[in-house]
Design a protein around this motif. Structure first.
Motif, mmCIF file in Angstrom:
data_model
loop_
_atom_site.group_PDB
_atom_site.id
_atom_site.type_symbol
_atom_site.label_atom_id
_atom_site.label_comp_id
_atom_site.label_asym_id
_atom_site.label_seq_id
_atom_site.Cartn_x
_atom_site.Cartn_y
_atom_site.Cartn_z
ATOM 1 N N PHE A 11 0.832 -1.203 0.000
ATOM 2 C CA PHE A 11 0.000 0.000 0.000
ATOM 3 C C PHE A 11 0.869 1.256 0.000
ATOM 4 C CE2 PHE A 11 -2.373 3.333 2.210
ATOM 5 C CZ PHE A 11 -3.499 3.402 1.409
ATOM 6 N N ASP A 12 1.875 1.274 0.849
ATOM 7 C CA ASP A 12 2.766 2.433 0.975
ATOM 8 C C ASP A 12 3.550 2.684 -0.309
ATOM 9 O OD1 ASP A 12 3.813 4.572 2.589
ATOM 10 O OD2 ASP A 12 5.667 3.421 2.774
ATOM 11 N N ASP A 13 3.922 1.608 -1.005
ATOM 12 C CA ASP A 13 4.650 1.732 -2.273
ATOM 13 C C ASP A 13 3.716 2.065 -3.440
ATOM 14 O OD1 ASP A 13 7.025 1.153 -1.008
ATOM 15 O OD2 ASP A 13 7.031 -0.958 -1.588
ATOM 16 N N ARG A 14 2.413 2.133 -3.137
ATOM 17 C CA ARG A 14 1.392 2.408 -4.154
ATOM 18 C C ARG A 14 1.432 1.390 -5.299
ATOM 19 N NH1 ARG A 14 2.613 7.171 -1.767
ATOM 20 N NH2 ARG A 14 0.947 8.647 -1.387
ATOM 21 N N ASP A 15 1.641 0.136 -4.918
ATOM 22 C CA ASP A 15 1.626 -0.930 -5.911
ATOM 23 C C ASP A 15 0.244 -0.994 -6.558
ATOM 24 O OD1 ASP A 15 4.233 -1.562 -5.330
ATOM 25 O OD2 ASP A 15 3.743 -3.266 -4.049
ATOM 26 N N GLU A 16 0.225 -1.316 -7.835
ATOM 27 C CA GLU A 16 -1.035 -1.350 -8.570
ATOM 28 C C GLU A 16 -2.043 -2.281 -7.908
ATOM 29 O OE1 GLU A 16 -2.676 -2.435 -13.006
ATOM 30 O OE2 GLU A 16 -0.568 -1.873 -12.767
ATOM 31 N N GLY A 17 -3.254 -1.792 -7.743
ATOM 32 C CA GLY A 17 -4.327 -2.583 -7.173
ATOM 33 C C GLY A 17 -4.460 -2.505 -5.664
ATOM 34 N N TRP A 18 -3.514 -1.908 -4.990
ATOM 35 C CA TRP A 18 -3.548 -1.815 -3.524
ATOM 36 C C TRP A 18 -4.166 -0.475 -3.125
ATOM 37 C CZ3 TRP A 18 -2.067 -5.593 -0.035
ATOM 38 C CH2 TRP A 18 -1.508 -6.734 -0.606
ATOM 39 N N THR A 19 -5.508 -0.403 -3.194
ATOM 40 C CA THR A 19 -6.203 0.846 -2.913
ATOM 41 C C THR A 19 -6.631 0.984 -1.463
ATOM 42 O OG1 THR A 19 -8.277 -0.166 -3.606
ATOM 43 C CG2 THR A 19 -7.062 1.123 -5.258
ATOM 44 N N LYS A 20 -7.101 -0.101 -0.873
ATOM 45 C CA LYS A 20 -7.557 -0.069 0.517
ATOM 46 C C LYS A 20 -7.399 -1.458 1.102
ATOM 47 C CE LYS A 20 -9.699 2.122 3.878
ATOM 48 N NZ LYS A 20 -9.059 3.243 4.540
ATOM 49 N N VAL A 21 -6.731 -1.536 2.233
ATOM 50 C CA VAL A 21 -6.486 -2.814 2.901
ATOM 51 C C VAL A 21 -7.195 -2.801 4.245
ATOM 52 C CG1 VAL A 21 -4.722 -4.335 3.860
ATOM 53 C CG2 VAL A 21 -4.250 -3.060 1.762
ATOM 54 N N ILE A 22 -7.903 -3.865 4.542
ATOM 55 C CA ILE A 22 -8.582 -3.992 5.828
ATOM 56 C C ILE A 22 -8.008 -5.194 6.554
ATOM 57 C CG2 ILE A 22 -10.752 -4.477 6.985
ATOM 58 C CD1 ILE A 22 -12.181 -2.958 4.841
ATOM 59 N N LEU A 23 -7.583 -4.969 7.787
ATOM 60 C CA LEU A 23 -7.076 -6.050 8.638
ATOM 61 C C LEU A 23 -8.121 -6.358 9.694
ATOM 62 C CD1 LEU A 23 -3.482 -4.668 9.154
ATOM 63 C CD2 LEU A 23 -4.178 -6.482 7.586
ATOM 64 N N HIS A 24 -8.324 -7.621 9.952
ATOM 65 C CA HIS A 24 -9.294 -8.066 10.959
ATOM 66 C C HIS A 24 -8.526 -8.749 12.100
ATOM 67 C CE1 HIS A 24 -12.758 -7.255 8.367
ATOM 68 N NE2 HIS A 24 -11.983 -7.689 7.377
ATOM 69 N N PRO A 25 -8.260 -8.032 13.187
ATOM 70 C CA PRO A 25 -7.474 -8.597 14.286
ATOM 71 C C PRO A 25 -8.056 -9.881 14.866
ATOM 72 C CG PRO A 25 -7.733 -6.243 14.574
ATOM 73 C CD PRO A 25 -8.608 -6.644 13.425
ATOM 74 N N ASP A 26 -9.377 -10.040 14.812
ATOM 75 C CA ASP A 26 -9.983 -11.246 15.382
ATOM 76 C C ASP A 26 -10.031 -12.398 14.380
ATOM 77 O OD1 ASP A 26 -11.940 -10.410 13.644
ATOM 78 O OD2 ASP A 26 -13.460 -10.116 15.165
ATOM 79 N N GLY A 27 -9.502 -12.174 13.153
ATOM 80 C CA GLY A 27 -9.431 -13.224 12.157
ATOM 81 C C GLY A 27 -10.694 -13.418 11.332
ATOM 82 N N ARG A 28 -11.757 -12.660 11.660
ATOM 83 C CA ARG A 28 -13.026 -12.796 10.916
ATOM 84 C C ARG A 28 -13.078 -11.792 9.774
ATOM 85 N NH1 ARG A 28 -17.572 -12.026 15.038
ATOM 86 N NH2 ARG A 28 -16.052 -10.625 15.929
ATOM 87 N N ARG A 29 -13.897 -12.096 8.782
ATOM 88 C CA ARG A 29 -14.149 -11.174 7.673
ATOM 89 C C ARG A 29 -15.567 -10.756 7.640
ATOM 90 N NH1 ARG A 29 -10.682 -13.115 2.490
ATOM 91 N NH2 ARG A 29 -8.706 -12.671 3.415
#
Length: 64
Positions: free
Chosen positions: A46-64
């Motif tokens: 995301f920081d390198d602005r790689d193509e396709g990496w617009t928004k990343v969501i992390l789920h600390p509890d492992g659920r989606r």
């Protein structure tokens, strides 16, 4: 032209209400939902602005 951080506090409650009311569906912005153990790698992409990496969501509890 100017740049800077978006005034999030100006819009957060109104946007939340639109989403909760089913009038807005922002999920299309999310590009990846990696497991928490891949957070460092995901941030690099995301920081390198790689193509396709617009928004990343992390789920600390492992659920989606």
């Amino acid at each position: 032209m100017g740049t800077g951080q978006a005034p999030v506090k100006r819009y957060d409650r109104a946007l939340r209400d639109l989403i909760a009311g089913g009038r807005a569906e922002p999920g299309f912005v999310v590009s990846y939902e990696p497991p928490l153990d891949e957070a460092a790698s995901a941030y690099e992409h995301f920081d390198d602005r790689d193509e396709g990496w617009t928004k990343v969501i992390l789920h600390p509890d492992g659920r989606r």
